[in-house]
Design a protein around this motif. Structure first.
Motif, PDB file in Angstrom:
ATOM      1  N   UNK A 191       0.829  -1.212   0.000  1.00  0.00           N
ATOM      2  CA  UNK A 191       0.000   0.000   0.000  1.00  0.00           C
ATOM      3  C   UNK A 191       0.865   1.264   0.000  1.00  0.00           C
ATOM      4  N   UNK A 192       0.544   2.152  -0.935  1.00  0.00           N
ATOM      5  CA  UNK A 192       1.300   3.406  -1.054  1.00  0.00           C
ATOM      6  C   UNK A 192       0.559   4.522  -0.317  1.00  0.00           C
ATOM      7  N   UNK A 193       1.199   5.080   0.689  1.00  0.00           N
ATOM      8  CA  UNK A 193       0.730   6.349   1.282  1.00  0.00           C
ATOM      9  C   UNK A 193       1.790   7.415   1.045  1.00  0.00           C
ATOM     10  N   UNK A 221      -4.988   1.789  -0.426  1.00  0.00           N
ATOM     11  CA  UNK A 221      -6.024   1.332   0.515  1.00  0.00           C
ATOM     12  C   UNK A 221      -6.654   2.533   1.198  1.00  0.00           C
ATOM     13  N   UNK A 222      -7.992   2.598   1.185  1.00  0.00           N
ATOM     14  CA  UNK A 222      -8.661   3.699   1.871  1.00  0.00           C
ATOM     15  C   UNK A 222      -8.557   3.526   3.386  1.00  0.00           C
ATOM     16  N   UNK A 223      -8.259   4.634   4.076  1.00  0.00           N
ATOM     17  CA  UNK A 223      -8.213   4.592   5.542  1.00  0.00           C
ATOM     18  C   UNK A 223      -9.622   4.785   6.073  1.00  0.00           C
ATOM     19  N   UNK A 224      -9.921   4.069   7.164  1.00  0.00           N
ATOM     20  CA  UNK A 224     -11.261   4.161   7.744  1.00  0.00           C
ATOM     21  C   UNK A 224     -11.320   5.186   8.867  1.00  0.00           C
ATOM     22  N   UNK A 265      -7.427   8.227  -0.820  1.00  0.00           N
ATOM     23  CA  UNK A 265      -7.161   7.080  -1.693  1.00  0.00           C
ATOM     24  C   UNK A 265      -7.221   7.508  -3.166  1.00  0.00           C
ATOM     25  N   UNK A 266      -8.266   8.266  -3.509  1.00  0.00           N
ATOM     26  CA  UNK A 266      -8.399   8.718  -4.899  1.00  0.00           C
ATOM     27  C   UNK A 266      -7.240   9.653  -5.271  1.00  0.00           C
ATOM     28  N   UNK A 267      -6.870  10.545  -4.331  1.00  0.00           N
ATOM     29  CA  UNK A 267      -5.734  11.455  -4.589  1.00  0.00           C
ATOM     30  C   UNK A 267      -4.464  10.662  -4.880  1.00  0.00           C
ATOM     31  N   UNK A 268      -4.240   9.623  -4.062  1.00  0.00           N
ATOM     32  CA  UNK A 268      -3.021   8.828  -4.254  1.00  0.00           C
ATOM     33  C   UNK A 268      -3.070   8.109  -5.599  1.00  0.00           C
TER      34      UNK A 268
END
Lengths: 309, 222, 138
Positions: A191-193, A221-224, A265-268
């Motif tokens: 996962x790329x952050x 991966x979207x963070x919750x 997530x969409x930005x990344x």
């Protein structure tokens, strides 16, 4: 075509591929798989089915994948080196191929210490690179690992995972090169952050010319919640969550967290898409599969291409 | 050397519950050096057993002896007289020592008082760590002299997994990543090229996986 | 019967602190039980675990009188003694004998009163605990 899978066709046709992840249930309930299949169908090209992820016993990846096949969603089965020796792996893969499964991701596997059977014996007869080589030889040379011939060979589109954020950082691209040499067709990353560090890794990957040899799908991966972000930063080995990401999650408060997680997530996705050599994204939202369609839509990936032939 | 650790005393007491006269047999080699089963540890265990048994009003007679090695016939023969007068033997040697006694004295009842833990070295006084898995097919030439079989938690042969972080292994932040050690060492040696070669699937038949191992050297036979 | 019970004590005394204080205590007539066996050691670090165990086999309690932490003539002898005492305590815990039967005390070289006080407290504790059930029978 190596396998004729939908994923292979989408990538071969030059489309930006989208894959997701599905965690099989901790039980024998086929209904769970069917429901998750309905949620993910039509918004991704193929779906990874984890193989006892974090060493917790779950329904087998291959069995769950067979259910997906029957429902018309393409699975990518995962195979780790932790639980099976070369005999069991080859046997299971013959079976998987016979069940119509066409994509396979080769992994080392999390150590059983993290799972629900920490007292078990691990196998690690092969490592992930030797696993890749074995599977490639089964497909392309029609040979078992021992050298014996296979009459009808299993045909998989073979992938591997790579973690650009673990150490030693300078060795990570070279390790991918080994996987490429061993015979992978695609790679899904951790996962790329931290996009900056990821871009740096991709630079090294391009220097080695690996992006021309295999399709590279960036993991996202979207963070919750803020809690999840902090947990990933400090407790998951090989995970790099920059402070800016955590600050964005903090800023929106509890109510806005899920929405902001999606936005990040969409930005990344948009940022990694611009990196030269990225052929797709792999969206990991295990136990939050319903979020995937929204992310895919927002990122402008719908409708998914209908692979022909 | 072989590293061992004394078993919990309660477990040992359970083994010898029915016996009134025992021999505690130490070993003066590996387990003496790692302070698990040498003469000192023998005498402390003997004393602890006596205290525990007196407490239960079931006193016990304990003989003590620590041959130089418990894994060779000529050394364990020294124990013969004592073994013959005892109900049972509590061996504080490694598992090899226990079995040497069993084979040499088929009538004796022998119990292990030590858990054989690994093949390793004392990194410093009081700290031991594993170095060799006795896989029967050494690869140290390719990995800068650091063993990937036992120093990598997953025995990987082609580099670190994704769980290597800040030089530590994913299983425990106290455990060094074996592959980070190998990487650093090869870098120092100017041999990072070693890491681009794919090591093929290992032949584990020389390891425990091949069944009980035995070596015969005709040239050494008498 | 506990009231009549006179615990048998072994006191290991470092000759740089415990022993000097003990001598002062005797000279100053601070009274304590007759049933104390004093063992002079050149440093508390000289006491092996087995010495403490053997003393427990024969008696009711073992006290180690050592120099203050930073004041060991051999730098780390008292720390070694401390580690050994705690390893013995672990063993006693394992076999269900009261770990308070072994105690470590730190003293200045000339503190007869403190020595007498510490020994008194140890003695009273042992009296409360009663006889060491692990002690040799007969």
């Amino acid at each position: 075509m190596k396998s004729g899978s939908n994923l292979e066709k989408v990538l071969e046709a030059g489309h930006f591929a989208v894959t997701a992840e599905l965690g099989p249930p901790k039980g024998a309930d086929a209904e769970v798989i069917s429901k998750k299949t309905d949620i993910l169908k039509d918004c991704v090209d193929a779906v990874n089915i984890t193989d006892c992820q974090t060493a917790v016993v779950r329904m087998s990846s291959i069995a769950a994948a067979a259910i997906l096949v029957s429902k018309g969603l393409e699975p990518i089965i995962q195979m780790t080196c932790r639980d099976r020796n070369r005999i069991a792996i080859q046997s299971d893969l013959l079976g998987a191929s016979a069940l119509g499964i066409k994509n396979l991701l080769c992994l080392t596997g999390d150590h059983q210490k993290f799972g629900n059977h920490p007292q078990s014996k691990n196998v690690f007869d092969l490592d992930s690179i030797q696993l890749i080589k074995m599977i490639k030889d089964m497909r392309d040379e029609k040979k078992f690992q021992c050298g014996e011939e296979i009459e009808v060979e299993p045909r998989f589109f073979v992938g591997a995972a790579e973690n650009p954020f673990s150490d030693p950082f300078e060795y990570r691209a070279l390790r991918l090169a080994k996987k490429v040499e061993a015979g992978i067709d695609f790679v899904q990353t951790q996962i790329v952050y931290n996009v900056e560090k990821f871009a740096k890794w991709m630079e090294m990957v391009r220097e080695l010319g690996l992006h021309k040899k295999v399709y590279i799908l960036a993991g996202v991966a979207p963070l919750k919640s803020v809690g999840m972000a902090k947990y990933m930063k400090s407790c998951v080995p090989g995970m790099d969550v920059p402070n800016e990401v955590i600050e964005r999650m903090v800023a929106v408060g509890k109510e806005g967290a899920k929405e902001e997680g999606k936005n990040i997530c969409v930005d990344i996705i948009e940022q990694v898409k611009k990196i030269k050599g990225i052929a797709g994204v792999h969206i990991m939202a295990v136990e939050w599969e319903e979020v995937v369609s929204g992310i895919v839509e927002k990122a402008g990936f719908l409708p998914r291409p209908k692979a022909s032939g | 050397m072989i590293i061992g650790e004394r078993k919990p005393i309660q477990e040992v007491l359970g083994m010898i519950a029915e016996h009134d006269k025992i021999l505690i047999a130490g070993c003066g080699t590996c387990v003496a050096i790692c302070m698990a089963g040498g003469d000192k540890e023998v005498s402390i265990l003997a004393s602890a057993i006596k205290l525990a048994r007196n407490k239960e009003e079931k006193s016990i007679q304990i003989l003590e002896q620590t041959p130089l090695r418990q894994c060779e016939w000529e050394f364990v023969d020294e124990l013969k007289d004592k073994i013959e007068t005892c109900d049972a033997v509590l061996s504080m040697a490694c598992g090899i020592g226990v079995q040497t006694l069993v084979e040499r004295f088929p009538k004796a009842v022998v119990y292990p008082a030590v858990n054989t833990t690994f093949l390793g070295l004392p990194e410093e006084q009081g700290v031991w760590s594993e170095r060799c898995g006795a896989c029967g097919n050494c690869v140290l030439d390719k990995t800068g002299g650091i063993c990937p079989i036992v120093r990598c938690s997953k025995s990987l042969l082609n580099g670190p997994c994704g769980g290597s972080q800040d030089g530590k292994c994913e299983i425990d932040s106290e455990v060094d990543c074996g592959w980070q050690l190998i990487y650093d060492r090869l870098k120092t040696l100017g041999k990072l090229d070693n890491l681009t070669d794919i090591l093929p699937a290992k032949d584990w038949s020389t390891s425990r996986d091949g069944g009980p191992r035995k070596m015969v050297r005709e040239d050494m036979k008498l | 019967m506990k009231g009549d019970f006179e615990p048998k004590i072994t006191a290991f005394c470092c000759e740089h602190s415990g022993l000097l204080s003990a001598n002062m205590a005797v000279e100053s007539r601070f009274v304590f039980s007759n049933d104390v066996q004093m063992i002079r050691v050149p440093c508390s670090g000289k006491i092996e675990a087995i010495h403490i165990m053997k003393a427990l086999e024969e008696g009711d309690g073992v006290a180690v009188f050592a120099c203050h932490k930073e004041a060991c003539q051999f730098l780390r002898g008292n720390l070694r003694a401390e580690a050994r005492v705690s390893s013995i305590k672990e063993i006693l815990k394992e076999i269900g004998v009261e770990e308070e039967r072994v105690q470590m005390y730190y003293l200045a070289p000339s503190n007869g009163i403190k020595f007498a006080q510490l020994l008194r407290v140890f003695y009273e504790n042992l009296k409360k605990l009663g006889p060491n059930v692990g002690r040799k029978v007969g």
